[in-house]
Scaffold this active site. Structure first.
Site, PDB file in Angstrom:
ATOM      1  N   GLU A 219      78.177  57.763  37.898  1.00 44.01           N
ATOM      2  CA  GLU A 219      78.562  56.384  37.596  1.00 44.01           C
ATOM      3  C   GLU A 219      79.886  56.023  38.263  1.00 44.01           C
ATOM      4  OE1 GLU A 219      76.336  56.152  33.252  1.00 44.01           O
ATOM      5  OE2 GLU A 219      78.483  56.545  33.342  1.00 44.01           O
TER       6      GLU A 219
ATOM      7  N   THR B  92      68.270  55.679  34.082  1.00 44.11           N
ATOM      8  CA  THR B  92      68.993  54.772  33.179  1.00 44.11           C
ATOM      9  C   THR B  92      70.078  54.059  33.991  1.00 44.11           C
ATOM     10  OG1 THR B  92      70.313  56.678  32.428  1.00 44.11           O
ATOM     11  CG2 THR B  92      68.459  55.982  31.038  1.00 44.11           C
TER      12      THR B  92
ATOM     13  N   THR C  52      76.280  47.443  24.986  1.00 41.46           N
ATOM     14  CA  THR C  52      76.307  46.013  24.652  1.00 41.46           C
ATOM     15  C   THR C  52      75.966  45.141  25.846  1.00 41.46           C
ATOM     16  OG1 THR C  52      78.689  45.981  25.103  1.00 41.46           O
ATOM     17  CG2 THR C  52      77.993  46.284  22.823  1.00 41.46           C
TER      18      THR C  52
ATOM     19  N   THR D 209      72.950  61.755  30.368  1.00 41.62           N
ATOM     20  CA  THR D 209      71.966  62.773  30.111  1.00 41.62           C
ATOM     21  C   THR D 209      71.351  63.208  31.414  1.00 41.62           C
ATOM     22  OG1 THR D 209      71.447  61.902  27.949  1.00 41.62           O
ATOM     23  CG2 THR D 209      69.786  63.287  28.961  1.00 41.62           C
TER      24      THR D 209
ATOM     25  N   ASN E 124      80.866  52.217  31.367  1.00 40.89           N
ATOM     26  CA  ASN E 124      80.834  52.848  30.051  1.00 40.89           C
ATOM     27  C   ASN E 124      81.519  52.027  28.968  1.00 40.89           C
ATOM     28  OD1 ASN E 124      79.472  55.633  30.261  1.00 40.89           O
ATOM     29  ND2 ASN E 124      80.706  55.488  32.100  1.00 40.89           N
TER      30      ASN E 124
END
Length: 403
Positions: A275, A153, A403, A193, A398
């Site tokens: 991230e 992802t 969006t 996840t 994040n």
């Protein structure tokens, strides 16, 4: 990223991935791991009380089959979580479709999902591409690579790990593939996840598999954190096809060590791809009253925004470590704590070490990976834990994720 070598892919499995239209990027987002025959299985799942629909179905199916899996169906781009009855129905429909395509029982299908929470899963997209994907799966490294890519992802790189050993003159292969970048603080039970699939071609009974898996996750996936958030979808699945011909019983030390090494490698890769991460910290806690107390200290440090932002700036602010140790809940004596950054002594007997060189400590923390050792002098408890800094890039990723 580990090198993918075809000779290390366990026998008895086929792999493949395709585009189902779930990812906004248009990249592959649906993948399959298919056992030639039902494989023995063991799995652990998130401790989060809000868990995704596939996890509920996975638990049902494993109970129904006594620990057998024929097909693992993984979608990325949608977590299928917080979707109510529709989410459960979507997971069951995935199982039913896979059962028709591969001629197995619906209970032998293991669905997994990762992506945005709270959005209904358009399962019809998965069902539509499944027959075509079934004709494309294969057993070589290229097909394994397809799965490694399709499950990502916000990850930047694929994550794989491999090992092999011999048992009674027969080769045993272990291969693992996983994903995870944000929402990483697994608390897997029993005991972004994170999804992990570990495969071996040894013949191992489900009960023994469960023992091996629990031992491996306790020193790997339960010892990492990027942001302290425990996902709703965390899953680790261990499958044994038996196609290699070697039989392994419970208590095999060599297999146990190989599995732990594979899981630890994958866990560290997940942290390194966190991230926005610019630094990975290995925390080595020693001298605690118990291993559980050592873990309390490690998690207090790993989850502190003050500490993690200091690392982002390469700031050797060791006082923040002391504060976290103090509120961790572990039994400590503040006047007996020693701290090192690598080989640099930072704190002695709870105070600033006379030999502390702040410039050298600052330079040390500029490394992409560094180690912090803490000695509590309270007992024999210890742990090793891997975590990251906290950067502006993490916030940006994040802030805009859905969006």
């Amino acid at each position: 990223m580990s090198d993918i070598s075809s000779f290390l892919i366990p026998k008895g499995f086929r792999f493949g991935a395709t585009k189902a239209g779930l990812k906004a990027s248009g990249r592959a987002d649906f993948s399959l791991i298919v056992a030639d025959e039902p494989a023995n299985a063991a799995a652990v799942f998130t401790a989060n009380k809000v868990s995704a629909a596939p996890l509920a179905i996975d638990k049902e199916n494993l109970r129904a089959t006594g620990g057998k899996v024929r097909v693992v169906a993984i979608n990325a781009g949608n977590a299928n979580c917080a979707a109510g009855q529709a989410g459960l129905d979507a997971a069951r429909e995935t199982c039913a479709a896979a059962a028709l395509v591969f001629g197995c029982k619906a209970e032998e299908v293991f669905p997994s999902s990762t992506g945005v929470i709270g959005v209904p899963l358009p399962v019809e997209k998965l069902i539509a591409v499944m027959p075509g994907l079934a004709h494309q799966i294969g057993a070589d490294s290229d097909h394994f690579h397809q799965v490694a890519q399709a499950i990502l992802t916000t990850d930047l790189v694929e994550k794989t790990a491999f090992a092999r050993l011999e048992r009674d003159g027969k080769e045993v292969r272990i291969a693992a593939v996983g994903k995870g970048s944000g929402m990483i603080h697994p608390q897997l039970v029993p005991h972004a996840t994170m999804l992990v699939y570990v495969l071996t071609d040894a013949e191992i009974e489900p009960a023994a598999l469960g023992g091996y898996l629990r031992g491996a996750i306790d020193v790997s996936f339960n010892r990492i954190s990027v942001d302290g958030d425990t996902s709703t979808n965390d899953t680790v699945l261990l499958l044994a096809s038996g196609a290699g011909g070697a039989k392994i019983a419970a208590g095999d030390a060599e297999f146990d060590e190989a599995l732990r090494q594979v899981c630890t490698s994958l866990a560290k890769q997940i942290v390194a791809d966190g991230e926005g991460v610019t630094h990975v910290a290995e925390l080595r806690i020693d001298g605690a009253v118990s291993d559980a107390d050592a873990l309390k200290v490690a998690k207090a440090i790993a989850h502190s925004p003050l500490i993690k932002t200091a690392w982002a700036g390469c700031d050797p602010n060791w006082g923040r470590l002391m504060a976290a140790i103090g509120y961790s809940g572990a039994e400590i004596d503040p006047n007996q704590i020693d701290i090192w950054f690598g080989d640099l002594r930072i704190c002695r007997d709870g105070g600033r070490a006379e030999e502390l060189d702040e410039a050298a400590a600052h330079e040390y923390l500029k490394q992409s990976e560094f180690s912090i050792s803490i000695q509590l002098h309270q007992g024999e408890g210890k742990c090793v834990f891997w975590t990251t800094d906290l950067t502006k890039e993490y916030v940006a990723i994040n802030a805009d994720y859905s969006t």
